[in-house]
Design a protein around this motif. Sequence first.
Motif, PDB file in Angstrom:
ATOM      1  N   GLU A  47      31.192  84.481 -29.089  1.00 23.62           N
ATOM      2  CA  GLU A  47      29.779  84.168 -28.897  1.00 23.62           C
ATOM      3  C   GLU A  47      29.575  83.363 -27.607  1.00 23.62           C
ATOM      4  OE1 GLU A  47      26.032  81.902 -31.074  1.00 23.62           O
ATOM      5  OE2 GLU A  47      27.988  81.915 -32.047  1.00 23.62           O
ATOM      6  N   ARG A  48      30.434  82.387 -27.360  1.00 23.73           N
ATOM      7  CA  ARG A  48      30.307  81.575 -26.143  1.00 23.73           C
ATOM      8  C   ARG A  48      30.433  82.440 -24.891  1.00 23.73           C
ATOM      9  NH1 ARG A  48      34.840  77.496 -24.693  1.00 23.73           N
ATOM     10  NH2 ARG A  48      35.032  78.455 -22.681  1.00 23.73           N
ATOM     11  N   LEU A  98      27.282  84.533 -24.470  1.00 19.85           N
ATOM     12  CA  LEU A  98      26.167  83.737 -23.954  1.00 19.85           C
ATOM     13  C   LEU A  98      26.332  83.433 -22.473  1.00 19.85           C
ATOM     14  CD1 LEU A  98      25.606  81.275 -26.950  1.00 19.85           C
ATOM     15  CD2 LEU A  98      24.136  83.186 -26.243  1.00 19.85           C
TER      16      LEU A  98
END
Length: 65
Positions: free
Chosen positions: A49-50, A53
């Motif tokens: 997810e990081r 993003l």
Amino acid sequence: MKTICIELPDKLADALTGILSQGYFKSEDEAVRFALMKFIEDWKPALIERFQLEDIAWAIQQKGS
């Protein structure tokens, strides 16, 4: 296979010794490998997810340029 050497705080080393004496793992190597695999497995979604993003933020910045 890669070999690494680690230092553990005394409390953690004592806990590892206890786990081994209870028969959960056959060796320190096996216990450390398991712990590292579990850590990676548990944190993999957050890391993905990081990175996603960061990619989105980069794409938005490029679009604005």
